[in-house]
Design a protein around this motif. Structure first.
Motif, PDB file in Angstrom:
ATOM      1  N   ARG A 196      67.402 -13.266  54.597  1.00  0.00           N
ATOM      2  CA  ARG A 196      68.227 -12.188  54.070  1.00  0.00           C
ATOM      3  C   ARG A 196      67.552 -10.836  54.263  1.00  0.00           C
ATOM      4  NH1 ARG A 196      69.252 -15.655  49.630  1.00  0.00           N
ATOM      5  NH2 ARG A 196      67.784 -14.462  48.340  1.00  0.00           N
TER       6      ARG A 196
ATOM      7  N   THR B 204      67.719  -9.952  57.998  1.00  0.00           N
ATOM      8  CA  THR B 204      69.095  -9.614  58.375  1.00  0.00           C
ATOM      9  C   THR B 204      69.485  -8.245  57.847  1.00  0.00           C
ATOM     10  OG1 THR B 204      69.667 -11.944  58.328  1.00  0.00           O
ATOM     11  CG2 THR B 204      71.486 -10.381  58.277  1.00  0.00           C
ATOM     12  N   THR B 205      69.088  -7.963  56.591  1.00  0.00           N
ATOM     13  CA  THR B 205      69.405  -6.658  55.993  1.00  0.00           C
ATOM     14  C   THR B 205      68.746  -5.550  56.779  1.00  0.00           C
ATOM     15  OG1 THR B 205      69.647  -7.631  53.822  1.00  0.00           O
ATOM     16  CG2 THR B 205      69.200  -5.265  53.904  1.00  0.00           C
TER      17      THR B 205
ATOM     18  N   ALA C  27      70.278  -5.901  60.824  1.00  0.00           N
ATOM     19  CA  ALA C  27      71.721  -5.783  61.029  1.00  0.00           C
ATOM     20  C   ALA C  27      72.371  -4.779  60.096  1.00  0.00           C
ATOM     21  CB  ALA C  27      72.379  -7.162  60.848  1.00  0.00           C
TER      22      ALA C  27
ATOM     23  N   GLU D 238      72.853  -5.127  56.824  1.00  0.00           N
ATOM     24  CA  GLU D 238      73.590  -5.720  55.714  1.00  0.00           C
ATOM     25  C   GLU D 238      73.087  -5.136  54.406  1.00  0.00           C
ATOM     26  OE1 GLU D 238      73.786  -9.914  55.729  1.00  0.00           O
ATOM     27  OE2 GLU D 238      74.743 -10.037  57.699  1.00  0.00           O
ATOM     28  N   PRO D 239      73.912  -5.147  53.376  1.00  0.00           N
ATOM     29  CA  PRO D 239      73.538  -4.471  52.130  1.00  0.00           C
ATOM     30  C   PRO D 239      72.395  -5.176  51.414  1.00  0.00           C
ATOM     31  CG  PRO D 239      75.585  -5.690  51.860  1.00  0.00           C
ATOM     32  CD  PRO D 239      75.274  -5.693  53.318  1.00  0.00           C
TER      33      PRO D 239
ATOM     34  N   GLU E  73      70.311  -6.500  47.933  1.00  0.00           N
ATOM     35  CA  GLU E  73      70.787  -7.213  46.741  1.00  0.00           C
ATOM     36  C   GLU E  73      71.178  -6.238  45.644  1.00  0.00           C
ATOM     37  OE1 GLU E  73      69.424 -10.915  43.841  1.00  0.00           O
ATOM     38  OE2 GLU E  73      67.975  -9.996  45.228  1.00  0.00           O
TER      39      GLU E  73
ATOM     40  N   ASN F 156      80.988  -3.112  47.072  1.00  0.00           N
ATOM     41  CA  ASN F 156      81.226  -2.956  48.507  1.00  0.00           C
ATOM     42  C   ASN F 156      80.276  -1.883  49.033  1.00  0.00           C
ATOM     43  OD1 ASN F 156      82.738  -1.234  50.746  1.00  0.00           O
ATOM     44  ND2 ASN F 156      83.538  -3.322  50.908  1.00  0.00           N
ATOM     45  N   TRP F 157      79.476  -2.229  50.045  1.00  0.00           N
ATOM     46  CA  TRP F 157      78.433  -1.308  50.494  1.00  0.00           C
ATOM     47  C   TRP F 157      79.009  -0.067  51.177  1.00  0.00           C
ATOM     48  CZ3 TRP F 157      73.916  -0.050  49.153  1.00  0.00           C
ATOM     49  CH2 TRP F 157      73.069   0.690  50.004  1.00  0.00           C
ATOM     50  N   GLU F 158      80.040  -0.235  51.978  1.00  0.00           N
ATOM     51  CA  GLU F 158      80.640   0.920  52.652  1.00  0.00           C
ATOM     52  C   GLU F 158      81.185   1.914  51.626  1.00  0.00           C
ATOM     53  OE1 GLU F 158      84.049   1.916  56.062  1.00  0.00           O
ATOM     54  OE2 GLU F 158      83.856  -0.106  55.233  1.00  0.00           O
TER      55      GLU F 158
ATOM     56  N   LEU G 280      76.071  -7.017  45.061  1.00  0.00           N
ATOM     57  CA  LEU G 280      77.098  -7.763  45.787  1.00  0.00           C
ATOM     58  C   LEU G 280      77.580  -8.989  45.022  1.00  0.00           C
ATOM     59  CD1 LEU G 280      78.728  -8.135  48.397  1.00  0.00           C
ATOM     60  CD2 LEU G 280      76.796  -9.450  49.302  1.00  0.00           C
TER      61      LEU G 280
END
Length: 424
Positions: free
Chosen positions: A32, A35-36, A39, A41-42, A44, A93-95, A112
């Protein structure tokens, strides 16, 4: 001699399985993290949960940027609440989180997962949670037991979606006035009306900068259709049935400036009838503008900033008409009814008895109907009575009531969770 059951795991087997679970868990956490980082990704939590102070009030919003307008209209009011006591926005939602951090000074806290939300609430010791919509993830927040939960919605409207059994899940539901109380009484069974708290529309007490430039020699007609809703029962838009006819009728008057401001979700609609009507209206107004006419297409503007210059509003059953009624009681309103059912629309939307209606029976003479409202104000007195019915008090009172109500919720929560004093 001891006997070992071949079906019974040995101590060594159990140790291996425990070690495997630990390694798998560590590997998952590392994955995780990688990947965060790579990529995007948000995380935790954002900010990290250990860095957070206490926030007695939270505005919870779990939806995406497509629904951001529902929260954004509350931001100035929430900023005023934060002047009295710490308040944070909690998102899932991260966006949306990144968007909100650009448009408000309020702290925006992100988590999340559901277990993260529970830990976050415990960390900040939230006492009152405010909800501005009926998103399904609200029910994940409602599991938190040591706070009062308050629904405020994102507008005052006669749409059926304004009243549902979801209201029963909250400790309080903030409403605008008597019309909203009656709406809940009509629609819901076994609902405690004492949960309703009348606060008017605090968003409408705030000053909004005008968007439009003057148009000398022309009166301004604002056409502001709503979107088509989640299903047929929630579809109140006039766009696909009457929108082009309304705009063509207005363009036929050389003394009118047309301002077209549809609901934000019209711009992302996929229904061919909606997208086709919208495209045709944009084409008509763009062509007229190319010929020198001062028509406007403020598609991304704050609609409240368009009200001051409007001499007539044409809209559907939605919060837009009622906001205009509150802020501009001096200007006429024309409503639409896609179902062409006069008895039903008057029963469900009391404002309909104080305005003219464009429907299947009257759209053939829409030019005459709009012209009559531009020439005079035939329903001025009835509209004033409707304003009292929906809101009931003067501008400015809403904000005072709402700020006091939130403060009271925080104080009552503390009293409710305070440990009982043992008897002497």
């Amino acid at each position: 001699m001891s006997h070992v059951n071949p079906q019974q795991p040995t101590l060594t087997d159990r140790a291996r399985k425990v070690a495997a679970r630990i390694l798998l868990g560590a590997g998952s956490r590392v994955k995780r993290l990688v990947t965060t980082t790579i990529a995007g990704e948000p995380p935790e939590y954002s900010p990290p949960i250990d860095e957070l102070p206490r926030y007695p009030v939270v505005a919870y919003f779990a939806d995406t940027t497509n629904q951001a307008y529902q929260l954004r209209q509350w931001l100035p009011v929430l900023e005023r609440v934060a002047e009295r006591q710490p308040l944070a926005i909690v998102t899932r939602n991260w966006e949306l989180t990144e968007l909100l951090r650009e448009v408000t000074t309020l702290p925006v806290l992100f988590t999340l997962r559901l277990d993260g939300l529970r830990r976050l609430y415990e960390r900040i010791d939230v006492k009152t949670v405010v909800y501005v919509n009926n998103g399904w993830r609200n029910f994940q927040s409602l599991i938190y037991q040591r706070a009062l939960h308050v629904h405020v919605n994102h507008g005052e409207s006669d749409k059926i979606s304004m009243v549902s059994n979801q209201a029963k899940a909250y400790d309080h539901v903030v409403v605008a006035g008597q019309a909203a109380i009656e709406r809940h009484r009509r629609a819901l069974i076994n609902f405690d009306l004492d949960r309703l708290v009348v606060c008017g529309r605090p968003q409408l007490d705030l000053e909004v900068s005008p968007v439009l430039e003057p148009a000398p020699g022309r009166r301004t007609v604002l056409y502001a259709p709503t979107w088509s809703g989640e299903d047929d029962a929630n579809n109140y838009t006039s766009l696909d049935l009457y929108g082009v006819a309304i705009v063509r009728a207005l363009l036929g008057r050389p003394d009118v400036r047309v301002v077209y401001k549809p609901h934000p979700r019209v711009l992302t609609a996929e229904d061919p009838a909606i997208t086709g009507a919208h495209a045709e209206i944009v084409r008509l107004l763009t062509a007229a503008r190319a010929g020198g006419a001062p028509h406007e297409l403020p598609l991304d503007a704050d609609i409240l900033g368009l009200f001051e210059d409007a001499d007539l509003l044409v809209t559907d059953i939605s919060s837009v008409g009622l906001d205009f009624l509150y802020l501009r009681p001096d200007a006429p309103i024309v409503l639409t009814d896609r179902r062409t059912d006069r008895a039903r629309i008057v029963a469900e939307a009391p404002i309909a008895s104080a305005v003219d209606i464009v429907d299947g029976d009257t759209v053939g003479d829409v030019a005459g109907l709009l012209g009559a409202n531009l020439a005079a104000d035939p329903h001025h007195d009835a509209r004033a009575a409707a304003r009292d019915h929906y809101f009931g008090f003067a501008r400015g009172e809403s904000s005072r009531r709402f700020l006091e109500f939130v403060a009271d919720c925080v104080a009552r929560r503390d009293a409710l969770v305070a440990p009982e004093t043992p008897a002497a």
